[in-house]
Design an enzyme around this catalytic site. Structure first.
Site, PDB file in Angstrom:
ATOM      1  N   GLY C 145      -6.346  -1.065   1.184  1.00  0.00           N
ATOM      2  CA  GLY C 145      -5.129  -1.562   1.830  1.00  0.00           C
ATOM      3  C   GLY C 145      -4.273  -0.402   2.317  1.00  0.00           C
ATOM      4  O   GLY C 145      -4.354   0.710   1.801  1.00  0.00           O
ATOM      5  N   CYS C 146      -3.456  -0.674   3.306  1.00  0.00           N
ATOM      6  CA  CYS C 146      -2.718   0.423   3.948  1.00  0.00           C
ATOM      7  C   CYS C 146      -1.755   1.135   2.998  1.00  0.00           C
ATOM      8  O   CYS C 146      -1.712   2.363   2.946  1.00  0.00           O
ATOM      9  CB  CYS C 146      -1.994  -0.074   5.194  1.00  0.00           C
ATOM     10  N   TYR C 147      -0.981   0.367   2.221  1.00  0.00           N
ATOM     11  CA  TYR C 147      -0.088   1.008   1.249  1.00  0.00           C
ATOM     12  C   TYR C 147      -0.897   1.773   0.204  1.00  0.00           C
ATOM     13  O   TYR C 147      -0.490   2.834  -0.264  1.00  0.00           O
ATOM     14  CB  TYR C 147       0.777  -0.036   0.544  1.00  0.00           C
ATOM     15  N   ALA C 148      -2.039   1.197  -0.170  1.00  0.00           N
ATOM     16  CA  ALA C 148      -2.848   1.827  -1.218  1.00  0.00           C
ATOM     17  C   ALA C 148      -3.433   3.150  -0.754  1.00  0.00           C
ATOM     18  O   ALA C 148      -3.597   4.083  -1.550  1.00  0.00           O
ATOM     19  CB  ALA C 148      -3.962   0.874  -1.651  1.00  0.00           C
ATOM     20  N   VAL C 149      -3.764   3.251   0.521  1.00  0.00           N
ATOM     21  CA  VAL C 149      -4.291   4.522   1.042  1.00  0.00           C
ATOM     22  C   VAL C 149      -3.272   5.632   0.831  1.00  0.00           C
ATOM     23  O   VAL C 149      -3.566   6.677   0.241  1.00  0.00           O
ATOM     24  CB  VAL C 149      -4.635   4.415   2.544  1.00  0.00           C
TER      25      VAL C 149
END
Lengths: 338, 338, 338, 338
Positions: C145-149
Site C-alpha cells: 500500500g502507498c502509505y506502507a511503502v
C-alpha cells in the site's frame, strides 16, 4: 431590531457565503436557512467554517419557512427559483441569485435554458447607471451571474462612453472551482483540477446573453476557463476601439469616472494588475486597463471573488438597498490575502 | 471615539492581516502603519487587497510614529521588537508578535535565538487558565507563535487534566507558506511549493521551548512541515496516556470542558475532523480527538489560520482585552470557505 | 518480442499510471486494459494524458480478457482482486495492488476489512531484506500500500538494526488526493481540498497491520492527512531509540547501509529534506533522518509519489522481477519537477 | 555510443528539464551541465528530483566546457546566448532556447529587447510546414518560446488555410509559474500565487513579434496570465473567420489535416477540451476548436507543458533532428497525470 432574512438553498457554496456574510451583518439576522437535500441536518455538517451557527439546522425549502422573513435570498439551482418565487406572497422581497429572472429576452432564455421564461426582474448590479435606485425600489431583484459581474463592470463604461465597439468584444474569463458548485462531479475532483487549466462550454456559454443585455455589447465571444483555485474570476475583456488615437489613459479615465464614487469597484493605479487573490472574501472588483495600439484593441481586466461580488456579496448589497440599509453594511471592500 | 493602534512592521503578512482586522474593527482605528523597507510607499502597493486603505502610506518605524498610539502592535522580525520596545515610554501598551518576550527561561532563549534575552512578558494566549485576566491587566503582552497556538490549545488541557504524560508528546505540524514570511527565498517560490510537502528544521524547531512552557510538556518532539497552501496550520499532537482505559470520549470531555465558554475554540462533533480551510480568515481553532487504543496514544488534531488565531487574530484579541473592549470585537469565529 | 501484460481495473488513477509506465517500457506491452464501468470506452476518454493510446478501448474485466497475458496487474477496489484471481488459471502471474492478499494474519484482516481473508501472497517490496528473490520466484505478489511503502522504507532498517524500539512508533503521513481514488466524493472536490489540510481515519487506519507486518513494529500510531496536491506522500516516522547516545549520523548510516545498492531509494545528503514534489512521476523514495536528542526520538521522513513507488512504479518493478527483466526497466528514479 | 550534449545554463527550470530528458534518452548523454552561479555545486543541490545525477556537479559556463560536445543546448537568460554562441567554433551545433536568435526583423527585436540584434537562426518548430527539414540541416536552431509554441500551433494552420483573418487575432494565454523562472521574486512566492490569477505585461508582451513571424498573423492582441500551478500553458486563440459559413468541423478538419502525422500534436475528439494537466511532463500539444457563430469568431484552444513542448521537449526534438536521430527519441507524448 434587525431585518430577518431567509436563504433558500443555503447548503451550496453561494448559500454558505450568504450565511457567512449575514453572521457578520450588523442589521440582518437569519430567519431560516433552507436546503432540499440537507433539511434537518446541522448547518455545520455542511459548512464547518461557520462556527457561530453551531446548533442551527437547515430546514426544508417550503413556502412556510420563507414567508416569515422580511426578505428572501434564493441561491437555488437554475430553474428552481422561478417556481418557488411564484408560490410566495406577491409582495415578498426576493433577491434571486439564479438565472431564472435575469433575461428580458424570452428568445435568449430559450436558447440557453430549458423551461418557460419566467420574465425579467430588476437587474441586481447597482454600479450600472441608474440601477441603484431601481434596486432600492424593487421587491424582486435578479442578481447578476458571476462571470457577468466581472465582464460587465469592465465592459459597460467603455461601451457607454462610445470609445469601444459593441460589435467586437472578445472575453476570456477564468473561474475558480466554487463557481461550478459543490456537486460531486468527476471533473471537479481535486486530483483533476490541481495544476490544470481547462476551457469549457467554448462558444456557447449561457452567460453571453446576460452580458450583452447588461453591457450593451451586440457581439461577444466568451470563453470560460476552469482554474485550479477555489475562488476568484479573472476576466480579460478586449474591445475594438471605435475612435482613433485612443490611449490607455483615456480608457482608464472613463473607468475611473464611472466608478469614482463606488465603494466596491477599484480602478487600480497604473501598472498594477488585478489579482483574484486580493479579492477573496470581499465584495470588491479590481480593474485595470491597457491599450494595445499595435493590435488596436482595448484590454480591460477585472478580478472578483466569484462567491463575493460575483454572488453572495452582491446579493447582500442588493438586500441592503431593498431594505433601506447602508449599501455597504456587512460587506467589506478588503480581501483576505495572502 | 475609537482607540488608536499603531502597527510596527505592517508590510509583512502578519502585519497585513492586523491591518485588515483593524479596518473592520468597530472600536479601533489605525494610528500608524510603519514599515522599514517600505516607508513612504502606499500601503496598497504592498497589500493590494486592502482597498479601504487606498491613499494611506507606510511611515518609518520610529519611536515618534508609535508614541501617539493607545496601543502598539509589533509584527517585526524576531529580535527587533525588544530593541524597539525598550525605546518606547514605559507605560506604552504593546502586543509583540515576535518571539523576543515569550520565553521565561533565558537558557532556552539562548539555545534557539541569538542576542540577549529580553525577559518574558505576559503570554498572550487568553484560553490558558488564568491568562485572560493577566492579559487584561498587562501593559506588555508577548503573543503566541503560530505553531504554539495550535499545539498548545490541543495539548494543555490534556496535560492539565492529568490524563496524558508530559514526558511523551510527539507533534507533527504542517503550515501554509505565509508562516514563512514574504521575503523572496527560492524554496518559497510557487514553483517549488506547489504540489509538494517538505519537512524542515526537524528535531530542532525554535517553537519547542515555547510550547513546553505554555503547555506543561516536559519532552516534546516537534516536526514542522511546509504545505502547498497560503494559510493554515494542522497540528497532529499525540500523547502517551497516563491513565489506563482512557477513551476518546474521555479526552473529548476534557477538551470540551476546557473550552466550553471560549468563543474561538471549537471541539468539533465526533467524527468531524478539523480542516485548515475552514479556519481561513477566522480567529478560530478547531479541535478533534481520537484514542488509539492499539498504540496507546491520545491523538488531538488542531487547525488554525496561522495568520488568524496563529497571529493577527490573537493579537487583536489581546489588544481588545488590554483596552477593556469586548474580547471578540472585530474578530470572527467564522472562516472564509471554500 | 516483449512480454504481454494485462491490467484489470485500468480506469482508476493507479491503473492509468500503470498504463503510462507500460507505454514507455522497452520490454512490456499492453495485452488488455479492462475496466468495469468504462468497458468499451476509449482509454483517452478517461485518461486524456495517454495520447499514444488513442484508438485503444477498455474491455470488460473478464477471465478471457486477462488469460491471454504473460502477467496480470490488478488495480481493483479492495475486495475484488481475490475473487477475480481465484478464477484465473493457477499458474497466472499476478501482481495485485489491492489489499486482498497483503496480510498474513487473518485476524488483522478481519479487523479492518470485510469479507473472508484470501490468504497472503509474496509481499511486493523488493527493498526489504530477502524480498527481492522471493518476488522473482513468485507467481503471485501482493504489492505494498502507498502509505506502507513510505513508512516501511523509513522504519524497517531502524528496527532491524536494533536501534529503535518497535513498541513506540508514531507516524503522521500526508497524501495527495489521487491516493483517495477518482470516485466523485464531495470531500475530494477541488473546492474542498484546495488550500486545506485535514486528517482522516485517525486512530484506526487499515494500513496499520500491514505496516507492522512489513516493518517489524509492534505498536504504531498512524495518522493520515489529506493534502492539497494531486500526488505525493510525506511520512514523518518517529521512533523511540533503544540505545543511549544515538546520533543522527548513526541512524543515517543504518539507512545508507540498507539502501546503498538500491536504485530507487535515496538517503539524501545531510541537511536536505525530502520534498514530495521531487518524486513526482518517479519510482523513488527519498529519505532523511534527524535525532531529536531533547525529546529522545529518532525522526525519519520519507517522500514518495503515491502513484509511483507507492503504486504503479512498485508494481512494474515487481513485474520486471517476476518476468526476469532488469528490475529498473521502464522505470525512472528521476522525478518530474518543478 | 551516444551523442554527447552539453547544456549551458542547466540550473534553471528549463535546464533541469533538459537534464531530466537526457537522463532518459537512449542516444544522448550529458557532456556537461554548466551553470553560472552554481558552478561547482552538485546538480542534486539544485535539482533534487534528478537522483541519477547524484555525484554530478555543475561546471562553469565556459567555451572549453562546451566545446567537447556534439551539440550544445543553451537555456540561458535572454541576451546571454548570442554572446556565448559567438565564441564557440563556427560549426558547433547549437539549440538556443533563449530569444536571441528568434526574430528575423531587427526592428521587432529592438522594440522588445535590449542589446544588438544577433540575427535569426533556423526556427525550431518542426511542425510548421517545411521546418522539419530545415532543422535537420541546420547547425544553429532558435527554439520557440513557450507561449509561441502553444499559440502558433493553434493559429498557423488556420491562417495558412485562408479560413481566418491574420489581421484580427486575440489571444489570452495563462502559464504556470515555472515559465517565470526560478529567481526568487516576491510576486512569484507561493503565498502570492496560490489561489490567484493575475495578468501581466498586458498589451506589450515580447512574444508578440515571434508569434506573428511564426504564425503569419499581422495583428495580434496577446494577454498573458500567471496561473497558480507549476507547469502548463493554456492558450485561447480567437480569430475572425475570413470565409462565411465556417463551422467548427471545418476548422477541426484544417487542424487535423495539418497535424495528422505529427507525433506530438493531438487534435482532441469533438467535445473534449485541452487540460494543461494532461500534458505535464510530455512533449505534447493538445488542441480543440469551436466556432462561435454568434460572435463570428473561431476559437482554438491549445495546452502544452511550458517546460515540455514549450521548452525542453522541443529542444530535444530539434536536437534529435539535427543529430540524425529518430525525432521522438527520449520524448513522450504521454503526460504525467493526475
Amino acid at each position: 431590531m434587525g431585518h430577518r432574512v431567509a436563504i433558500a438553498g443555503a447548503s451550496g457554496y453561494a448559500g454558505g457565503e450568504v450565511l457567512r456574510l449575514l453572521t457578520g451583518h450588523p442589521e440582518l439576522e437569519i430567519a431560516a436557512a433552507t436546503a432540499h437535500g440537507h433539511a434537518g441536518a446541522p448547518v455545520n455538517q455542511v459548512h464547518p467554517h461557520l462556527r457561530t451557527l453551531a446548533g442551527v439546522d437547515f430546514t426544508a425549502t417550503t413556502v412556510e419557512a420563507l414567508s416569515d422573513a422580511d426578505l428572501v435570498i434564493m441561491t437555488l439551482p437554475h430553474g428552481q427559483s422561478a417556481e418557488l418565487a411564484a408560490q410566495l406572497p406577491a409582495g415578498t422581497k426576493i433577491v434571486d441569485l439564479g438565472a431564472d429572472h435575469r433575461l428580458v429576452d424570452a428568445e435568449a432564455w430559450s436558447a440557453y435554458y430549458s423551461g418557460p421564461h419566467a420574465g425579467a426582474w430588476t437587474y441586481g448590479l447597482p454600479e450600472l447607471p441608474g440601477q441603484r435606485a431601481k434596486i432600492a425600489d424593487a421587491t424582486k431583484v435578479a442578481a447578476t451571474g458571476c462571470y457577468a459581474v466581472a465582464t460587465t463592470l469592465a465592459l459597460a463604461p467603455v461601451l457607454a462612453a462610445g470609445i469601444g465597439s459593441p460589435e467586437d468584444v472578445v472575453v476570456v474569463a477564468a473561474s475558480g472551482t466554487s463557481g461550478a458548485g459543490r456537486q460531486a462531479k468527476p471533473h471537479l475532483l481535486a486530483s483533476e483540477v490541481s495544476g490544470s487549466l481547462t476551457p469549457y462550454k467554448v462558444g456557447a456559454h449561457q452567460h453571453v446573453p446576460e452580458i450583452k443585455q447588461a453591457s450593451g455589447a451586440t457581439s461577444l465571444s466568451f470563453t470560460p476557463v476552469l482554474a485550479p483555485m477555489p475562488r476568484g474570476i479573472l476576466a480579460t475583456v478586449t474591445i475594438r476601439p471605435s475612435t482613433a488615437g485612443l490611449t490607455g489613459d483615456d480608457v482608464r479615465d472613463v473607468l475611473s469616472a464611472a466608478y469614482q464614487d463606488e465603494p466596491f469597484v477599484s480602478v487600480l493605479p497604473e501598472g498594477v494588475w488585478p489579482q483574484t487573490g486580493a479579492t477573496l472574501g470581499s465584495n470588491s472588483c479590481h480593474l485595470q486597463v491597457a491599450m494595445d495600439a499595435d493590435a488596436d484593441r482595448i484590454i480591460v481586466t477585472a478580478a472578483v471573488d466569484n462567491l463575493g461580488k460575483g454572488a453572495a456579496g452582491q446579493v447582500v448589497q442588493c438586500a441592503n438597498l431593498m431594505l433601506g440599509l447602508p449599501e455597504t453594511a456587512g460587506l467589506s471592500a478588503n480581501g483576505v490575502a495572502p
